[in-house]
Write a protein that holds these residues in place. Structure first.
Motif, PDB file in Angstrom:
ATOM      1  N   PHE A   1       0.830  -1.164  -0.160  1.00 56.90           N
ATOM      2  CA  PHE A   1       0.119   0.077  -0.125  1.00 56.90           C
ATOM      3  C   PHE A   1       0.774   1.047  -0.009  1.00 56.90           C
ATOM      4  O   PHE A   1       1.763   1.259   0.560  1.00 56.90           O
ATOM      5  CB  PHE A   1      -0.942   0.158   1.340  1.00 56.90           C
ATOM      6  N   GLU A   2       0.513   2.289  -0.730  1.00 58.82           N
ATOM      7  CA  GLU A   2       1.096   3.403  -0.729  1.00 58.82           C
ATOM      8  C   GLU A   2       0.271   4.415   0.260  1.00 58.82           C
ATOM      9  O   GLU A   2      -0.890   4.551   0.295  1.00 58.82           O
ATOM     10  CB  GLU A   2       0.900   4.133  -2.154  1.00 58.82           C
ATOM     11  N   VAL A   3       0.893   5.110   1.159  1.00 59.19           N
ATOM     12  CA  VAL A   3       0.292   5.853   2.322  1.00 59.19           C
ATOM     13  C   VAL A   3      -0.085   7.445   1.725  1.00 59.19           C
ATOM     14  O   VAL A   3       0.569   7.831   0.882  1.00 59.19           O
ATOM     15  CB  VAL A   3       1.225   6.249   3.427  1.00 59.19           C
ATOM     16  N   LYS A   4      -1.417   7.414   1.967  1.00 61.54           N
ATOM     17  CA  LYS A   4      -2.037   8.926   1.339  1.00 61.54           C
ATOM     18  C   LYS A   4      -2.364   9.836   2.507  1.00 61.54           C
ATOM     19  O   LYS A   4      -2.551  11.018   2.260  1.00 61.54           O
ATOM     20  CB  LYS A   4      -3.166   8.717   0.479  1.00 61.54           C
ATOM     21  N   GLY A   5      -2.652   9.069   3.586  1.00 61.26           N
ATOM     22  CA  GLY A   5      -3.046  10.155   4.867  1.00 61.26           C
ATOM     23  C   GLY A   5      -3.175   9.312   6.225  1.00 61.26           C
ATOM     24  O   GLY A   5      -2.914   8.034   6.041  1.00 61.26           O
ATOM     25  N   SER A   6      -3.762  10.049   7.033  1.00 62.73           N
ATOM     26  CA  SER A   6      -3.652   9.140   8.376  1.00 62.73           C
ATOM     27  C   SER A   6      -5.130   9.754   9.073  1.00 62.73           C
ATOM     28  O   SER A   6      -5.792  10.654   8.627  1.00 62.73           O
ATOM     29  CB  SER A   6      -2.531   9.869   9.323  1.00 62.73           C
ATOM     30  N   PHE A   7      -5.375   9.015  10.023  1.00 63.98           N
ATOM     31  CA  PHE A   7      -6.787   9.349  10.792  1.00 63.98           C
ATOM     32  C   PHE A   7      -6.809   8.614  12.275  1.00 63.98           C
ATOM     33  O   PHE A   7      -6.075   8.038  12.730  1.00 63.98           O
ATOM     34  CB  PHE A   7      -7.970   8.498   9.958  1.00 63.98           C
ATOM     35  N   GLY A   8      -7.579   9.062  12.947  1.00 61.12           N
ATOM     36  CA  GLY A   8      -7.975   8.497  14.327  1.00 61.12           C
ATOM     37  C   GLY A   8      -7.131   9.267  15.339  1.00 61.12           C
ATOM     38  O   GLY A   8      -6.273   9.934  15.095  1.00 61.12           O
ATOM     39  N   ASP A   9      -7.323   8.582  16.546  1.00 55.43           N
ATOM     40  CA  ASP A   9      -6.613   9.144  17.744  1.00 55.43           C
ATOM     41  C   ASP A   9      -5.197   9.374  17.544  1.00 55.43           C
ATOM     42  O   ASP A   9      -4.492   8.184  17.270  1.00 55.43           O
ATOM     43  CB  ASP A   9      -6.926   8.533  19.012  1.00 55.43           C
ATOM     44  N   GLN A  10      -4.575  10.509  17.854  1.00 54.16           N
ATOM     45  CA  GLN A  10      -2.882  10.649  17.602  1.00 54.16           C
ATOM     46  C   GLN A  10      -2.665  10.452  16.324  1.00 54.16           C
ATOM     47  O   GLN A  10      -1.479  10.025  15.949  1.00 54.16           O
ATOM     48  CB  GLN A  10      -2.188   9.930  18.722  1.00 54.16           C
ATOM     49  N   ASP A  11      -3.488  10.282  15.114  1.00 52.76           N
ATOM     50  CA  ASP A  11      -3.224  10.053  13.770  1.00 52.76           C
ATOM     51  C   ASP A  11      -2.503   8.921  13.589  1.00 52.76           C
ATOM     52  O   ASP A  11      -1.592   8.675  12.758  1.00 52.76           O
ATOM     53  CB  ASP A  11      -2.293  11.091  13.256  1.00 52.76           C
TER      54      ASP A  11
END
Ligand SMILES: [Zn+2]
Length: 261
Positions: free
Chosen positions: A123-133
């Motif tokens: 997978f290629e990372v595009k972004g983050s989410f959730g508590d403390q990213d």
């Protein structure tokens, strides 16, 4: 085995420099949890500071153990009895240092559990989410979409060597939909599912599932894949320990203690 040794202090500060534990609000102490001998020549890494890992590390003549799940967590009884006594007694008798890094080890952008998992899955990372990213989302790095949830599940099975538990949406159109955007977070991150849904993913990968997430997956059209807490957290500790050992000129080995959970 290499004759080079470094001080315990040098080892701990190399780990802290790399993982920056002060940036996280965590459930237990990060860094040196149990003090052992002053000089370190050989590190054993593993997922959890279980008795089996400690015994294997003694056998491997480790001076330090580096793990993701240490011995101390918020909300514990705080007594040294039973299994806790046994684990501590082994460490103290053999004068072995125990270093543990929890969220900082999940989060490191190249060596952490989540980054390593994304790399292994392709997978290629595009972004983050959730508590403390801590949650990451991205797409398959070959530019392809997965034909359906089963295609994604078989990629995961190939990498982890175990079959994930897959919860499909009830809506039949959603159940056979292509999977493009994928969210993931290693370990027991089932509570990140709603943040993943809000981030717009088609599927969410973590280690464990609890009862509510099965309903959420069915109702929201976002596929949930529970792939094993241990299986998804096997990669960060050896990656970090290997890098630190190389930097300091000491030796390292990862010891896998199989865990079906
Ligand atoms: Zn974990």
């Amino acid at each position: 085995m290499s004759a080079t040794s470094v001080s315990r202090e040098a080892l701990v500060s190399a780990c802290n420099d790399l993982l920056q534990p002060q940036r996280f609000k965590d459930y237990g102490p990060n860094g040196l949890q149990v003090e052992g001998r002053i000089n370190v020549r050989h590190i054993v890494s593993g997922v959890t500071a279980s008795r089996a890992l400690i015994e294997a590390a003694i056998e491997a003549k480790a001076d330090a153990i580096f793990v993701h799940h240490g011995l101390f967590w918020r909300g514990q009884e705080g007594t040294v009895t039973g299994w806790m006594k046994q684990r501590l007694q082994l460490l103290l008798t053999h004068d072995i240092n125990l270093l543990a890094y929890h969220l900082p080890l999940d989060a490191h952008s190249e060596l952490g559990n989540n980054a390593q998992l994304g790399r292994l899955f392709g997978f290629e990372v595009k972004g983050s989410f959730g508590d403390q990213d801590l949650g990451l989302w991205g797409v398959s790095s070959d530019g392809q979409t997965f034909a359906n949830a089963d295609a994604l599940a078989s990629r995961i099975e190939k990498v982890l060597g175990r079959q994930p538990l897959v919860i499909h949406p009830v809506d039949s159109a959603a159940a056979t939909r292509k999977i493009n955007r994928i969210g993931w977070c290693s370990g027991g991150a089932q509570s990140y599912f709603e943040a993943a849904i809000a981030a717009g993913v088609d599927a969410f990968i973590t280690g464990e599932i609890s009862e509510p997430q099965a309903h959420l997956a069915r109702e929201t059209g976002v596929v949930f894949l529970a792939c094993g807490h241990h299986a998804t957290e096997r990669y960060g500790a050896p990656a970090v320990a290997a890098q630190v050992a190389q930097q300091l000129g000491i030796t390292h080995q990862f010891i896998e203690i199989d865990n079906p959970a």
